[in-house]
Write an enzyme that holds these catalytic residues in place. Structure first.
Site, PDB file in Angstrom:
ATOM      1  N   GLY A  17      12.446  14.974  -8.344  1.00 29.31           N
ATOM      2  CA  GLY A  17      12.241  13.583  -7.762  1.00 29.31           C
ATOM      3  C   GLY A  17      12.861  12.373  -8.528  1.00 29.31           C
ATOM      4  O   GLY A  17      12.339  11.389  -8.859  1.00 29.31           O
ATOM      5  N   GLY A 112      -0.099  13.218  -9.361  1.00 33.74           N
ATOM      6  CA  GLY A 112      -0.754  12.861  -7.900  1.00 33.74           C
ATOM      7  C   GLY A 112      -1.162  11.218  -7.969  1.00 33.74           C
ATOM      8  O   GLY A 112      -0.025  10.289  -8.087  1.00 33.74           O
ATOM      9  N   TYR A 142      -2.375  12.247   2.388  1.00 28.11           N
ATOM     10  CA  TYR A 142      -1.792  12.108   1.126  1.00 28.11           C
ATOM     11  C   TYR A 142      -2.589  12.500   0.123  1.00 28.11           C
ATOM     12  O   TYR A 142      -2.250  13.440  -0.835  1.00 28.11           O
ATOM     13  CB  TYR A 142      -1.266  10.860   0.651  1.00 28.11           C
ATOM     14  CG  TYR A 142      -0.484  10.410  -0.443  1.00 28.11           C
ATOM     15  CD1 TYR A 142       0.720  11.008  -0.425  1.00 28.11           C
ATOM     16  CD2 TYR A 142      -0.770   9.889  -1.546  1.00 28.11           C
ATOM     17  CE1 TYR A 142       1.505  10.526  -1.714  1.00 28.11           C
ATOM     18  CE2 TYR A 142      -0.309   9.544  -2.608  1.00 28.11           C
ATOM     19  CZ  TYR A 142       0.931  10.070  -2.996  1.00 28.11           C
ATOM     20  OH  TYR A 142       1.450   9.824  -3.834  1.00 28.11           O
TER      21      TYR A 142
END
Ligand code: GFB
Length: 324
Positions: A17, A112, A142
């Site tokens: 990412g 998270g 989510y």
């Protein structure tokens, strides 16, 4: 001085990412460590596909992984794209965590979010309030995906002895943020709206909801520093909150942004938009006990982010992005 149980010297660290706000901040921070940073573009690996992730992992054999790849967005994007937020995030984290175990990655840090906690969690929110009550409905998709990520790390630790840990950052902001009004979080959204209103001479800026919800904001460079600290020093079963321990109302945030931007108009509240969870501020005592505290004040962080926005406006106004 914290105990460096996992020194980064000479290690190969994959930042999954790396193009997102968090991943790019981690790459910047790791440049100060004596390690090799690995990144993988979308052309070389599809993170939603287990075979593709397995292949990449076998070819590249990282010693450590920072799992910062995720489908992210603000309150409305979460509410409108529940399947994307649940499926994409479940796939990405399950594929990477499983592949990391298969190739024997020495340390994995999963990221998270504080929306994993119950809507009515005690404030400041301690780590052990996870799964003690119902979630905030606007972002439960989510949240469920991120809770599964924490549990995957704990399960691989329990069953296989893997040193996989999780960090739960509070609401983030900083360089590289998403300024698209339909998908962004509140801080970049209001920064852009206030900036546009200043340029056009508009008398008012629209703020979603009532302005009364309280949120905690952490600069992404502080987060990156905390993550590197955890990577090197933390090896526990519990996830770790990463925040400042301080919160403001959305109206207070809007007023601070107006001051930084130099806008003197008023705020109009659009109460047809959701407020979301009434308050979200983390209990950061575990992180403090591990020897880390946030350094950037909200005012300084906002001013720096506005400078970045002014220099990068074209690039920053993009559609909802995968942090891949
Ligand atoms: O940052 P935000 O989108 O997400 O919204 P959450 C925070 C608060 O700001 C809400 C209000 O009460 C919004 O109604 N707000 C006011 C605005 N004006 C605006 C605006 O122009 N844009 C946006 N986006 N908000 C997210 C979760 O929750 O937080 C995610 O949905 C994730 O899953 C993320 O956890 C960190 O803080 O409510």
């Amino acid at each position: 001085m914290a105990d460096i149980g996992f020194p980064l010297e000479g290690k190969r660290v994959w930042v999954a990412g790396h193009r997102g706000m968090v991943g790019s901040a981690v790459v910047r921070r790791l440049a100060h460590e004596d390690c090799t940073v690995l990144t993988a573009g979308r052309d070389s690996v599809d993170l939603r596909n287990q075979a593709s992730v397995d292949r990449w992992m076998e070819e590249n054999r990282p010693d450590a992984v920072v799992l910062a790849a995720a489908k992210v967005g603000g309150i409305l994007a979460n509410d409108r794209l529940p399947a994307d937020f649940l499926y994409d995030n479940l796939m990405i984290e399950a594929n990477i965590i499983h592949a990391a175990w298969r190739v024997g990655v020495g340390k994995l840090l999963f990221l998270g979010s504080t929306c994993i906690y119950p809507k009515m969690a005690p404030q400041p929110i301690p780590e052990d309030s996870l799964l003690t009550g119902p979630l905030e409905p606007t972002n439960e998709w989510y949240a469920i995906a991120k809770i599964a990520g924490i549990k995957l790390c704990q399960a691989y630790r329990k069953q296989h002895g893997s040193d996989f840990i999780s960090a739960m950052p509070t609401n983030l902001y900083g360089p590289g943020d998403n300024f698209d009004l339909g998908s962004s979080h509140v801080l970049p959204a209001l920064m852009r709206k206030i900036h546009d209103a200043k340029l056009s001479g508009a008398p008012a800026v629209e703020v979603w909801g009532s302005g009364t919800p309280r949120r905690e904001f952490l600069h992404v460079d502080d987060l990156a520093d905390a993550l590197v600290h955890l990577l090197k020093t933390y090896s526990g079963h519990s996830h770790v909150n990463v925040g400042t321990g301080r919160d403001v109302t959305i109206l207070e945030l809007a007023e601070m942004l107006a001051e930084v931007v130099g806008y003197e108009g008023r705020f109009d509240f659009d109460r047809s938009k959701p407020d979301g969870t009434p308050r979200k501020v983390t209990d950061v005592s575990l992180l403090r006990s591990l020897g880390w505290e946030a350094r950037t004040s909200l005012r300084d962080g906002v001013a720096g982010t506005y400078r970045w926005f002014l220099e990068n406006q074209g690039e920053s106004i993009r559609t909802l992005a995968m942090g891949v």
